[in-house]
Design a protein around this motif. Structure first.
Motif, mmCIF file in Angstrom:
data_model
loop_
_atom_site.group_PDB
_atom_site.id
_atom_site.type_symbol
_atom_site.label_atom_id
_atom_site.label_comp_id
_atom_site.label_asym_id
_atom_site.label_seq_id
_atom_site.Cartn_x
_atom_site.Cartn_y
_atom_site.Cartn_z
ATOM 1 N N GLU A 110 0.800 -1.191 0.082
ATOM 2 C CA GLU A 110 0.099 0.166 -0.080
ATOM 3 C C GLU A 110 0.950 1.301 0.069
ATOM 4 O OE1 GLU A 110 -3.241 2.171 -0.506
ATOM 5 O OE2 GLU A 110 -3.410 -0.027 -0.301
ATOM 6 N N ARG A 145 2.318 1.516 -3.636
ATOM 7 C CA ARG A 145 1.303 2.194 -4.534
ATOM 8 C C ARG A 145 0.890 3.575 -4.326
ATOM 9 N NH1 ARG A 145 -4.537 -0.904 -4.774
ATOM 10 N NH2 ARG A 145 -4.668 0.072 -2.926
ATOM 11 N N ASN A 189 2.806 5.903 -6.187
ATOM 12 C CA ASN A 189 2.781 5.881 -7.601
ATOM 13 C C ASN A 189 3.539 4.915 -8.193
ATOM 14 O OD1 ASN A 189 0.359 7.668 -7.784
ATOM 15 N ND2 ASN A 189 2.048 9.264 -7.580
ATOM 16 N N ARG A 234 4.180 0.699 -9.528
ATOM 17 C CA ARG A 234 3.220 -0.524 -9.881
ATOM 18 C C ARG A 234 4.152 -1.619 -10.251
ATOM 19 N NH1 ARG A 234 0.195 2.251 -7.913
ATOM 20 N NH2 ARG A 234 -1.548 3.286 -8.705
ATOM 21 N N THR A 237 -2.856 -6.542 -3.253
ATOM 22 C CA THR A 237 -2.833 -4.980 -3.684
ATOM 23 C C THR A 237 -2.735 -4.980 -4.991
ATOM 24 O OG1 THR A 237 -1.605 -4.411 -1.424
ATOM 25 C CG2 THR A 237 -1.727 -2.847 -2.992
ATOM 26 N N VAL A 279 0.023 -4.795 -6.881
ATOM 27 C CA VAL A 279 1.324 -4.285 -7.122
ATOM 28 C C VAL A 279 2.252 -5.446 -7.552
ATOM 29 C CG1 VAL A 279 3.240 -2.778 -6.719
ATOM 30 C CG2 VAL A 279 0.963 -2.292 -5.795
#
Length: 383
Positions: free
Chosen positions: A24, A27, A30, A32, A58, A60
């Protein structure tokens, strides 16, 4: 006061269980596609499983690079860079001991800039940019999460360094849960390593400053008060957290008031004989303290009041008590105390001394001048 610039990691999170919620945080930066840099030992402990599951939940993307070796060679750094490029990483996480964190720093830099490893050796040579970087230590020792330094073993077997503010992460995560499973001997060696950082920062000749002094004193208070407890009972969470925070504070101190002869003598032990860095420092610490006594006794006495409260006597007697404490501590914690216990013999000492003499950057910080014959004698003292 003279001009003073103090640089450190901009954001530090101290929270038990925080590593299992890394996705989290990444993420929110920003990012990925993440490369996580670690070593086979950490991977085998299962510490990463909650992290991996968190990334899966999540959404990612996470690629794990688990090939880091102690005192990472140049080939491992390049492999980590290649792994970051292969997965189009837009963030790097370093997860593990100092070697993993050092490798992650360089992977984040070199996967984003057009520089090669050989071109960034030295002080403030790297230009950047670098990828977003998060560092998560699993040992309480190196303080790498708050230092602008990465140490690399060159093809010739020598240590070289990259020093640049670009290597400071965006976020350091201090999660004491990650250190609970550390064996007592690793806890002991890395803890002594952190105390060396505090001691050398406090007595460094060239860049000692009021901010680093405060950090070094508090680091030594936390570390000396928790090391025995953490070794005796690895599940003592308060001791574990104090160790982790103490190591971080010591790292902040020596990143701005650099280390000296203890590290200069320790580096060749790691490069030539693969002695773990913390243990290398532990082996030579007391001898260097005694060597520096004539110059640094007043400062050592101030530290002795922290480590050994209630001491009486003048500065020299307190400084001697501090040196004796660190001479006895490794044995009490069941660590090797002589070079011969890690495979070093008399005929190795001349080469070790020559290697240590090359650590000009470190020796220049020592409170007392160190010559080749001094280094040889110090190694002989702890053989």
């Amino acid at each position: 006061m003279r001009t003073l610039t103090f640089i450190t990691t901009p954001s530090i999170l101290v929270e038990r269980g925080a590593a299992a919620r890394l996705a989290e945080r990444v993420r929110n930066m920003n990012c990925r596609s993440v490369l996580l840099v670690t070593d086979p030992g950490v991977l085998g402990t299962g510490l990463l499983q909650p992290v991996i599951e968190d990334f899966e939940r999540t959404g990612v993307a996470l690629q794990v690079f688990a090939e880091v070796q102690a005192d990472p060679p140049e080939s491992v750094i390049q492999a980590a860079v290649d792994a970051a490029l292969d997965c189009s990483a837009d963030c790097v996480i370093g997860f593990g001991g100092g070697s993993s964190l050092d490798a992650a720093k360089l992977a984040a830099l070199l996967a984003c800039s057009d520089e090669s490893l050989s071109s960034v050796y030295g002080i403030d040579v790297a230009r950047g940019p670098r990828l977003p970087l998060v560092l998560v230590p699993t040992t309480a020792g190196t303080g790498s999460e708050v230092t602008a330094v990465s140490v690399v073993t060159t093809a010739s077997g020598e240590k070289n360094v990259v020093i640049s503010p670009l290597l400071l992460p965006d976020l350091a995560v201090l999660d004491a849960d990650l250190t609970v499973g550390l064996p007592a001997h690793v806890t002991a060696a890395t803890g002594i390593d952190a105390m060396v950082h505090a001691i050398e920062a406090y007595t460094t000749r060239l860049r000692k400053n009021p901010i680093s002094d405060c950090l070094a004193r508090e680091a030594l208070r936390l570390l000396s008060g928790s090391l025995d407890r953490a070794c005796d009972d690895g599940s003592d969470m308060q001791a574990r957290e104090d160790m982790l925070l103490g190591a971080c504070l010591a790292g902040m101190a020596f990143a701005n008031a650099p280390v000296a002869a203890v590290h200069a003598l320790a580096y060749p032990l790691g490069a030539r004989f693969h002695v773990p860095h913390g243990l290398s420092n532990s082996l030579v610490l007391a001898a260097v303290l005694r060597f520096n006594l004539d110059v640094a006794a007043p400062l050592y006495a101030e530290l002795a009041d922290i480590v050994l409260p209630g001491l009486s006597g003048d500065a020299r007697s307190k400084a001697l008590a501090l040196a004796e404490h660190f001479a006895q501590l490794p044995g009490r914690l069941k660590l090797p105390t002589r070079l011969r216990e890690v495979g070093i013999v008399e005929s190795d000492l001349d080469a070790l001394a020559q290697d240590a003499l090359k650590q000009v950057r470190l020796l220049g910080n020592n409170p007392r001048e160190v010559r080749l014959e001094d280094i040889r004698a110090l190694y002989q003292e702890v053989l």
